[in-house]
Design a protein around this motif. Structure first.
Motif, mmCIF file in Angstrom:
data_model
loop_
_atom_site.group_PDB
_atom_site.id
_atom_site.type_symbol
_atom_site.label_atom_id
_atom_site.label_comp_id
_atom_site.label_asym_id
_atom_site.label_seq_id
_atom_site.Cartn_x
_atom_site.Cartn_y
_atom_site.Cartn_z
ATOM 1 N N MET A 119 0.831 -1.207 0.000
ATOM 2 C CA MET A 119 0.000 0.000 0.000
ATOM 3 C C MET A 119 0.861 1.250 0.000
ATOM 4 S SD MET A 119 -3.004 -1.199 -0.229
ATOM 5 C CE MET A 119 -3.933 -2.698 0.094
ATOM 6 N N HIS A 120 1.916 1.221 0.815
ATOM 7 C CA HIS A 120 2.831 2.363 0.842
ATOM 8 C C HIS A 120 3.531 2.498 -0.510
ATOM 9 C CE1 HIS A 120 2.778 3.923 4.966
ATOM 10 N NE2 HIS A 120 2.524 2.680 5.355
ATOM 11 N N GLY A 121 3.941 1.370 -1.095
ATOM 12 C CA GLY A 121 4.635 1.414 -2.369
ATOM 13 C C GLY A 121 3.778 1.994 -3.480
ATOM 14 N N HIS A 122 2.482 1.740 -3.438
ATOM 15 C CA HIS A 122 1.573 2.270 -4.451
ATOM 16 C C HIS A 122 1.070 3.669 -4.092
ATOM 17 C CE1 HIS A 122 0.894 -1.049 -7.332
ATOM 18 N NE2 HIS A 122 1.220 -1.838 -6.319
ATOM 19 N N ARG A 123 1.511 4.180 -2.957
ATOM 20 C CA ARG A 123 1.111 5.521 -2.506
ATOM 21 C C ARG A 123 -0.413 5.689 -2.544
ATOM 22 N NH1 ARG A 123 5.513 8.813 -2.090
ATOM 23 N NH2 ARG A 123 7.422 8.070 -3.115
ATOM 24 N N VAL A 124 -1.119 4.730 -1.950
ATOM 25 C CA VAL A 124 -2.578 4.804 -1.941
ATOM 26 C C VAL A 124 -3.032 6.085 -1.254
ATOM 27 C CG1 VAL A 124 -2.913 2.310 -2.044
ATOM 28 C CG2 VAL A 124 -2.720 3.431 0.189
ATOM 29 N N ASP A 125 -4.170 6.601 -1.712
ATOM 30 C CA ASP A 125 -4.696 7.849 -1.166
ATOM 31 C C ASP A 125 -5.371 7.646 0.184
ATOM 32 O OD1 ASP A 125 -3.854 9.181 -3.469
ATOM 33 O OD2 ASP A 125 -5.722 8.704 -4.517
ATOM 34 N N GLY A 126 -5.589 6.417 0.572
ATOM 35 C CA GLY A 126 -6.194 6.107 1.857
ATOM 36 C C GLY A 126 -6.296 4.601 2.010
ATOM 37 N N LEU A 127 -6.573 4.152 3.232
ATOM 38 C CA LEU A 127 -6.622 2.721 3.517
ATOM 39 C C LEU A 127 -7.854 2.382 4.335
ATOM 40 C CD1 LEU A 127 -5.243 -0.106 3.562
ATOM 41 C CD2 LEU A 127 -4.137 0.604 5.699
ATOM 42 N N ILE A 128 -8.550 1.318 3.915
ATOM 43 C CA ILE A 128 -9.616 0.722 4.717
ATOM 44 C C ILE A 128 -9.047 -0.546 5.334
ATOM 45 C CG2 ILE A 128 -11.906 -0.324 4.683
ATOM 46 C CD1 ILE A 128 -12.417 1.363 2.112
ATOM 47 N N TYR A 129 -9.101 -0.621 6.642
ATOM 48 C CA TYR A 129 -8.590 -1.792 7.363
ATOM 49 C C TYR A 129 -9.795 -2.474 7.988
ATOM 50 C CZ TYR A 129 -5.748 -4.593 10.594
ATOM 51 O OH TYR A 129 -5.161 -5.632 11.283
ATOM 52 N N GLY A 130 -10.170 -3.658 7.433
ATOM 53 C CA GLY A 130 -11.390 -4.312 7.858
ATOM 54 C C GLY A 130 -11.157 -5.625 8.564
ATOM 55 N N THR A 131 -12.135 -6.044 9.358
ATOM 56 C CA THR A 131 -12.062 -7.318 10.065
ATOM 57 C C THR A 131 -13.337 -8.123 9.804
ATOM 58 O OG1 THR A 131 -13.075 -6.530 12.126
ATOM 59 C CG2 THR A 131 -10.692 -6.251 11.888
ATOM 60 N N MET A 132 -13.253 -9.409 10.087
ATOM 61 C CA MET A 132 -14.370 -10.319 9.844
ATOM 62 C C MET A 132 -15.557 -10.000 10.739
ATOM 63 S SD MET A 132 -15.834 -12.891 8.472
ATOM 64 C CE MET A 132 -17.059 -14.138 8.826
ATOM 65 N N SER A 133 -15.323 -9.807 12.017
ATOM 66 C CA SER A 133 -16.400 -9.459 12.943
ATOM 67 C C SER A 133 -15.888 -8.331 13.814
ATOM 68 C CB SER A 133 -16.812 -10.653 13.801
ATOM 69 O OG SER A 133 -15.725 -11.133 14.542
ATOM 70 N N HIS A 134 -16.738 -7.367 14.048
ATOM 71 C CA HIS A 134 -16.274 -6.136 14.683
ATOM 72 C C HIS A 134 -15.634 -6.430 16.037
ATOM 73 C CE1 HIS A 134 -20.532 -6.776 15.392
ATOM 74 N NE2 HIS A 134 -20.453 -6.123 16.513
#
Length: 348
Positions: A119-134
């Motif tokens: 993600m850092h290498g592609h210089r993403v404009d933002g990140l969603i960090y998700g999980t299976m169950s909250h």
């Protein structure tokens, strides 16, 4: 190799300006760009005919944006129940003219570390960090260096924006619905597995009972070993149906357990909802809509959560200029046919 088709060529063939072609490709709908339907259709037809593909890399170099959002999940991408989160995020990203870079880690920390580096290498404009169950998560190294939203999760220190279902309210609303239908002896089938969702749904259930002046009965709260096992739900409900005083309604932690509850009711020679009403949670369509009668249940707002995560990243909400939003989304009731109105006994 054939030469790359340019945006100028598209504009010339469509008989419009380069700015109009660019607006159509971006899906612009703001008040400064007004494009008639025939013009939009003509541009889209020429784009298809010429095989034009926008040069997102060049665009990113000009405006210092990659036109990419990262999406890292543990196992959410493998779950039918939560695929709607991905669809919601994808729809919102597509409407904004950007792409999602998706990694599923299988809850493997080494893979997750590699995904963050990419993600850092592609210089993403933002990140969603998700999980299976909250759940409450310890945010991995490298995530805080990106504009990040937590999806179906919350940071232990509350330092990042997050969106989760409001399961306490969902548990409350499910039980309140049964109470409003005249039920007073309401059982709850939960799970023995450690689960924030189970704890919150049970807390909401108890709050609704308390507000209605109904004495909680510990015999009416039973646990299943596995929340995905229909058989476990059946076994748990069978114990409830063996009590001297039967529950008139059963609230199941999720739809698979509710399916097991149905089977236990049928095995006991009883009927849903004539003898025992049932309400579930999740709105897993392959279960809830397929059961006979259809299962009334609480729908997890996965699609809306996915959309919100992308929209929040694209706004200024995740840039650190404001306190991180902690969103708890309502779980709406989906009424089908598994709850019957019950007249309260005289004097109750």
């Amino acid at each position: 190799m054939p030469e790359r088709v340019t945006i100028k060529q598209v504009a010339q063939q469509a008989g419009v300006s380069v700015a109009t072609v660019s607006a159509v490709i971006r899906g612009a709908t703001n008040g400064n760009v007004r494009i008639s339907a025939p013009t939009r259709e003509r541009v889209e037809r020429v784009v298809d005919e010429l095989g034009y593909r926008p040069n997102f890399l060049a665009r990113g170099l000009r405006n210092q944006k990659s036109q990419l959002l990262g999406f890292i999940t543990d196992v959410v991408g493998q779950s039918l129940a939560t695929g709607a989160m991905l669809q919601g995020a994808q729809d919102a990203a597509s409407e904004a003219g950007i792409a999602l870079l998706l990694f599923t880690t299988g809850d493997d920390r080494q893979i997750e570390r590699r995904a963050i580096d990419i993600m850092h290498g592609h210089r993403v404009d933002g990140l969603i960090y998700g999980t299976m169950s909250h759940r409450v998560v310890e945010v991995p190294d490298g995530v805080r260096d990106l504009r990040t939203v937590l999806l179906d999760a919350r940071a232990a220190d509350g330092s990042l924006p997050s969106v989760e279902p409001d399961d306490e309210r969902g548990g409350y609303e499910a039980t309140r619905y049964l109470i409003d239908a005249g039920h007073r002896r309401i059982a709850f089938v939960t799970t023995r597995e450690p689960s924030r969702a189970a704890d919150e749904r049970l807390a909401g259930h108890r709050r609704a009972l308390s507000e209605a002046g109904i004495q909680a009965d510990s015999a009416l709260i039973v646990s299943a070993e596995n929340t995905l096992s229909v058989k476990m739900g059946e076994d748990a409900a069978a114990g409830l149906l063996a009590l001297p005083a039967l529950p008139t309604a059963i609230f199941a932690y999720n739809d698979p357990l509710a399916q097991g509850v149905y089977q236990a009711i049928h095995e006991a020679g009883l009927r849903v909802p004539h003898d025992v009403s049932v309400i579930g949670y999740d709105d897993q369509l392959h279960i809830a809509a397929a059961l006979e009668p259809g299962l009334t249940t609480m729908r997890l707002p996965h699609y809306e959560m996915g959309r919100w995560a992308v929209e929040h990243l694209l706004s200024r909400g995740a840039d650190g200029s404001q306190p991180p939003a902690q969103i708890r989304m309502e779980c709406p009731l989906v009424e089908r046919a598994s709850v019957a109105r019950r007249e309260a006994p005289m004097g109750s």
